[in-house]
Motif scaffolding. Structure first.
Motif, PDB file in Angstrom:
ATOM      1  N   LYS A  93       0.791  -1.320   0.128  1.00  0.00           N
ATOM      2  CA  LYS A  93       0.017  -0.093   0.086  1.00  0.00           C
ATOM      3  C   LYS A  93       0.748   1.281   0.057  1.00  0.00           C
ATOM      4  CE  LYS A  93      -3.909  -2.232   2.368  1.00  0.00           C
ATOM      5  NZ  LYS A  93      -4.794  -2.242   3.543  1.00  0.00           N
ATOM      6  N   LYS A  94       1.912   1.045   0.474  1.00  0.00           N
ATOM      7  CA  LYS A  94       2.857   2.365   0.694  1.00  0.00           C
ATOM      8  C   LYS A  94       4.177   2.293  -0.111  1.00  0.00           C
ATOM      9  CE  LYS A  94       1.196   4.244   4.881  1.00  0.00           C
ATOM     10  NZ  LYS A  94       1.376   5.236   5.856  1.00  0.00           N
ATOM     11  N   THR A  95       4.716   3.464  -0.566  1.00  0.00           N
ATOM     12  CA  THR A  95       5.977   3.374  -1.283  1.00  0.00           C
ATOM     13  C   THR A  95       7.019   4.182  -0.618  1.00  0.00           C
ATOM     14  OG1 THR A  95       4.586   3.427  -3.265  1.00  0.00           O
ATOM     15  CG2 THR A  95       6.765   4.125  -3.678  1.00  0.00           C
ATOM     16  N   LEU A  96       8.410   3.667  -0.729  1.00  0.00           N
ATOM     17  CA  LEU A  96       9.500   4.064   0.102  1.00  0.00           C
ATOM     18  C   LEU A  96      10.113   4.757  -1.243  1.00  0.00           C
ATOM     19  CD1 LEU A  96      11.587   4.639   2.381  1.00  0.00           C
ATOM     20  CD2 LEU A  96      12.718   2.578   1.637  1.00  0.00           C
ATOM     21  N   VAL A  97      10.178   6.139  -1.237  1.00  0.00           N
ATOM     22  CA  VAL A  97      11.243   6.766  -2.180  1.00  0.00           C
ATOM     23  C   VAL A  97      12.307   7.117  -1.915  1.00  0.00           C
ATOM     24  CG1 VAL A  97      10.867   8.743  -3.781  1.00  0.00           C
ATOM     25  CG2 VAL A  97       8.876   8.059  -2.765  1.00  0.00           C
ATOM     26  N   MET A  98      13.430   6.482  -2.766  1.00  0.00           N
ATOM     27  CA  MET A  98      14.912   6.700  -2.363  1.00  0.00           C
ATOM     28  C   MET A  98      15.676   7.356  -3.543  1.00  0.00           C
ATOM     29  SD  MET A  98      15.490   2.319  -1.621  1.00  0.00           S
ATOM     30  CE  MET A  98      16.777   2.597  -0.723  1.00  0.00           C
ATOM     31  N   TYR A  99      16.011   8.476  -2.931  1.00  0.00           N
ATOM     32  CA  TYR A  99      16.945   9.472  -3.616  1.00  0.00           C
ATOM     33  C   TYR A  99      18.444   9.177  -3.452  1.00  0.00           C
ATOM     34  CZ  TYR A  99      12.500  12.197  -3.655  1.00  0.00           C
ATOM     35  OH  TYR A  99      11.320  12.640  -3.634  1.00  0.00           O
ATOM     36  N   GLU A 100      19.082   8.745  -4.688  1.00  0.00           N
ATOM     37  CA  GLU A 100      20.474   8.460  -4.550  1.00  0.00           C
ATOM     38  C   GLU A 100      21.533   8.672  -5.637  1.00  0.00           C
ATOM     39  OE1 GLU A 100      20.059   4.106  -1.884  1.00  0.00           O
ATOM     40  OE2 GLU A 100      19.529   4.065  -4.210  1.00  0.00           O
ATOM     41  N   ASP A 101      22.452   8.752  -5.501  1.00  0.00           N
ATOM     42  CA  ASP A 101      23.532   9.319  -6.522  1.00  0.00           C
ATOM     43  C   ASP A 101      24.840   8.135  -6.726  1.00  0.00           C
ATOM     44  OD1 ASP A 101      26.141  10.153  -7.850  1.00  0.00           O
ATOM     45  OD2 ASP A 101      25.120  12.295  -7.614  1.00  0.00           O
ATOM     46  N   PRO A 102      24.720   7.636  -7.693  1.00  0.00           N
ATOM     47  CA  PRO A 102      25.608   6.424  -7.821  1.00  0.00           C
ATOM     48  C   PRO A 102      27.091   6.602  -7.064  1.00  0.00           C
ATOM     49  CG  PRO A 102      24.560   6.683  -9.834  1.00  0.00           C
ATOM     50  CD  PRO A 102      24.000   7.994  -9.047  1.00  0.00           C
ATOM     51  N   ARG A 103      27.656   8.005  -7.210  1.00  0.00           N
ATOM     52  CA  ARG A 103      29.038   8.106  -6.854  1.00  0.00           C
ATOM     53  C   ARG A 103      28.887   8.490  -5.335  1.00  0.00           C
ATOM     54  NH1 ARG A 103      32.056  12.333 -10.618  1.00  0.00           N
ATOM     55  NH2 ARG A 103      33.767  11.689  -9.194  1.00  0.00           N
ATOM     56  N   CYS A 104      27.570   8.594  -4.709  1.00  0.00           N
ATOM     57  CA  CYS A 104      27.882   9.079  -3.233  1.00  0.00           C
ATOM     58  C   CYS A 104      28.088   7.798  -2.408  1.00  0.00           C
ATOM     59  CB  CYS A 104      26.146   9.053  -3.083  1.00  0.00           C
ATOM     60  SG  CYS A 104      25.988   9.406  -1.460  1.00  0.00           S
ATOM     61  N   PRO A 105      29.229   8.358  -1.420  1.00  0.00           N
ATOM     62  CA  PRO A 105      29.744   7.149  -0.398  1.00  0.00           C
ATOM     63  C   PRO A 105      28.854   7.171   0.398  1.00  0.00           C
ATOM     64  CG  PRO A 105      30.767   9.571  -0.263  1.00  0.00           C
ATOM     65  CD  PRO A 105      30.042   9.700  -1.570  1.00  0.00           C
ATOM     66  N   VAL A 106      28.027   7.678   0.927  1.00  0.00           N
ATOM     67  CA  VAL A 106      26.863   7.663   2.230  1.00  0.00           C
ATOM     68  C   VAL A 106      26.143   6.792   1.577  1.00  0.00           C
ATOM     69  CG1 VAL A 106      25.567   8.651   3.929  1.00  0.00           C
ATOM     70  CG2 VAL A 106      27.561   9.914   3.088  1.00  0.00           C
ATOM     71  N   TYR A 131      12.439   4.532  -6.878  1.00  0.00           N
ATOM     72  CA  TYR A 131      13.951   5.199  -7.249  1.00  0.00           C
ATOM     73  C   TYR A 131      13.941   6.463  -8.016  1.00  0.00           C
ATOM     74  CZ  TYR A 131      18.565   5.168  -8.672  1.00  0.00           C
ATOM     75  OH  TYR A 131      20.001   5.788  -9.032  1.00  0.00           O
ATOM     76  N   VAL A 132      14.707   7.357  -7.361  1.00  0.00           N
ATOM     77  CA  VAL A 132      14.900   8.689  -7.980  1.00  0.00           C
ATOM     78  C   VAL A 132      16.595   8.957  -7.950  1.00  0.00           C
ATOM     79  CG1 VAL A 132      14.585  11.061  -8.063  1.00  0.00           C
ATOM     80  CG2 VAL A 132      12.821   9.637  -7.199  1.00  0.00           C
ATOM     81  N   GLY A 133      17.176   8.869  -9.351  1.00  0.00           N
ATOM     82  CA  GLY A 133      18.555   8.866  -9.403  1.00  0.00           C
ATOM     83  C   GLY A 133      18.951  10.366  -9.621  1.00  0.00           C
ATOM     84  N   ALA A 134      20.161  10.588  -9.086  1.00  0.00           N
ATOM     85  CA  ALA A 134      20.851  12.023  -8.866  1.00  0.00           C
ATOM     86  C   ALA A 134      22.312  11.770  -9.553  1.00  0.00           C
ATOM     87  CB  ALA A 134      20.961  12.437  -7.440  1.00  0.00           C
ATOM     88  N   THR A 135      22.665  12.946 -10.172  1.00  0.00           N
ATOM     89  CA  THR A 135      23.995  13.043 -10.742  1.00  0.00           C
ATOM     90  C   THR A 135      24.705  14.303 -10.452  1.00  0.00           C
ATOM     91  OG1 THR A 135      23.252  14.046 -12.750  1.00  0.00           O
ATOM     92  CG2 THR A 135      23.150  11.687 -12.861  1.00  0.00           C
ATOM     93  N   PHE A 136      24.352  14.832  -9.304  1.00  0.00           N
ATOM     94  CA  PHE A 136      25.171  16.142  -8.902  1.00  0.00           C
ATOM     95  C   PHE A 136      26.320  15.930  -8.427  1.00  0.00           C
ATOM     96  CE2 PHE A 136      23.240  14.227  -4.821  1.00  0.00           C
ATOM     97  CZ  PHE A 136      24.451  14.634  -4.046  1.00  0.00           C
ATOM     98  N   LEU A 137      26.999  14.822  -7.980  1.00  0.00           N
ATOM     99  CA  LEU A 137      28.303  14.577  -7.739  1.00  0.00           C
ATOM    100  C   LEU A 137      29.098  14.930  -8.870  1.00  0.00           C
ATOM    101  CD1 LEU A 137      28.288  11.773  -5.275  1.00  0.00           C
ATOM    102  CD2 LEU A 137      28.866  14.207  -4.841  1.00  0.00           C
ATOM    103  N   ASP A 138      28.729  14.596 -10.135  1.00  0.00           N
ATOM    104  CA  ASP A 138      29.387  14.856 -11.097  1.00  0.00           C
ATOM    105  C   ASP A 138      29.530  16.255 -11.610  1.00  0.00           C
ATOM    106  OD1 ASP A 138      29.512  12.215 -12.147  1.00  0.00           O
ATOM    107  OD2 ASP A 138      28.301  12.552 -13.873  1.00  0.00           O
ATOM    108  N   ARG A 139      28.925  17.199 -11.018  1.00  0.00           N
ATOM    109  CA  ARG A 139      29.053  18.768 -11.261  1.00  0.00           C
ATOM    110  C   ARG A 139      30.084  19.102  -9.804  1.00  0.00           C
ATOM    111  NH1 ARG A 139      23.278  18.166 -12.013  1.00  0.00           N
ATOM    112  NH2 ARG A 139      22.992  18.917  -9.702  1.00  0.00           N
ATOM    113  N   SER A 140      29.678  18.615  -8.787  1.00  0.00           N
ATOM    114  CA  SER A 140      30.536  19.107  -7.530  1.00  0.00           C
ATOM    115  C   SER A 140      31.936  18.616  -7.417  1.00  0.00           C
ATOM    116  CB  SER A 140      29.790  18.945  -6.361  1.00  0.00           C
ATOM    117  OG  SER A 140      29.730  17.283  -6.327  1.00  0.00           O
ATOM    118  N   LEU A 141      32.059  17.552  -8.107  1.00  0.00           N
ATOM    119  CA  LEU A 141      33.486  16.728  -8.122  1.00  0.00           C
ATOM    120  C   LEU A 141      34.002  16.741  -9.548  1.00  0.00           C
ATOM    121  CD1 LEU A 141      32.592  13.323  -5.982  1.00  0.00           C
ATOM    122  CD2 LEU A 141      33.724  15.431  -5.196  1.00  0.00           C
TER     123      LEU A 141
END
Length: 271
Positions: A93-106, A131-141
């Motif tokens: 009935k419920k959904t766990l939304v996970m926001y992650e960046d593939p390069r993220c060490p945490v 699942y919601v994928g991020a790529t912000f580490l490509d910008r910051s690193l």
């Protein structure tokens, strides 16, 4: 010495001096011509170099081109641009939304510590996973590993949700997840090496072709835009019913232990 011999000697001396001066003048002229020629070549080379540098600087990069490429949506996606990725039993009935960046060490730390518990609860039908994928580490690193890995995850999702989840777990494993400053995920060969640990992806020619050809590069960029518009500022972030799940550290961070996750998810499921 006679006056005649003296005069002849002087005349000969003057002639030798004239000839030497002419030779020196010719040599000087030749030197000037060489210097001018080299200067022109140098200027042209410099101009050409500057021109080349300008062309290179203004030449669209690979990912800029990918943003204009035809959008190919992976199977098992929905929504605009195929960026809605929801997996799990229909009865959940419920959904766990996970926001992650593939390069993220945490994110890797979370997966290595809590990932098995998340998967067990998911398999038990306690919740679906979005699942919601991020790529912000490509910008910051700087780099492209997040985008490239997200594209590869799209290729895995096209195979099956199970392949996607197993591949994501493998990416975040202690064995394969690189330091965030080490952009190993930019290499297709490395991503395929990681994928070979997943039974559904090992030796999968279609999957490997999609990774090498960047079939889901445009999709990865669209998914990244979805993250950027979400208002989430860090990864990993977990949400259920719009509320962020946090641990017991009081800092608002994601639950990073099994105990903290279980407490947070049980409360969210009851809410």
């Amino acid at each position: 010495m006679s006056k005649r011999n003296s005069a002849a000697s002087k005349t000969a001396a003057r002639e030798r001096l004239r000839i030497e001066r002419e030779r020196e003048a010719k040599r000087a002229k030749t030197r000037r011509q060489i210097i001018v020629a080299l200067s022109v070549v140098g200027v042209l080379a410099a101009a050409g170099g500057i021109g080349y540098a300008v062309v290179q600087a203004n030449k669209p990069g690979y990912w800029e081109d990918a943003a204009k490429a035809k959008l190919v949506k992976p199977a098992n996606t929905s929504g605009k641009n195929g960026t809605t990725v929801v997996m799990g039993k229909a009865s959940a009935k419920k959904t766990l939304v996970m926001y992650e960046d593939p390069r993220c060490p945490v994110c890797a730390q979370f997966e290595q510590t809590v990932g098995a518990t998340v998967k067990n609860d998911y398999d038990a039908g306690k919740f679906k996973i979005e699942y919601v994928g991020a790529t912000f580490l490509d910008r910051s690193l700087t780099g492209e590993g997040s985008k490239n890995a997200l594209s590869a995850l799209g290729a895995a999702l096209n195979v099956s949700p199970e392949a996607f989840l197993e591949y994501k777990t493998a990416m975040y494993s202690a064995k394969y997840h690189p330091e965030e400053t080490e952009d190993k995920f930019k290499d297709d060969s490395y991503l395929i090496k990681v994928a070979d640990t997943v039974s559904a992806l090992k030796g999968n020619a279609k999957f490997q072709s999609a990774v090498k050809n960047g079939t889901y590069d445009r999709w990865a960029l669209e998914m990244s835009k979805t993250f950027d518009k979400s208002g989430v500022t860090g990864t990993p972030t977990l949400k259920m019913d719009g509320k962020t799940l946090t641990g017991s550290d009081g800092q608002g961070n994601a639950p990073m232990t099994v105990a903290d996750f279980t407490t947070a998810i049980d409360a969210a499921l009851k809410g």
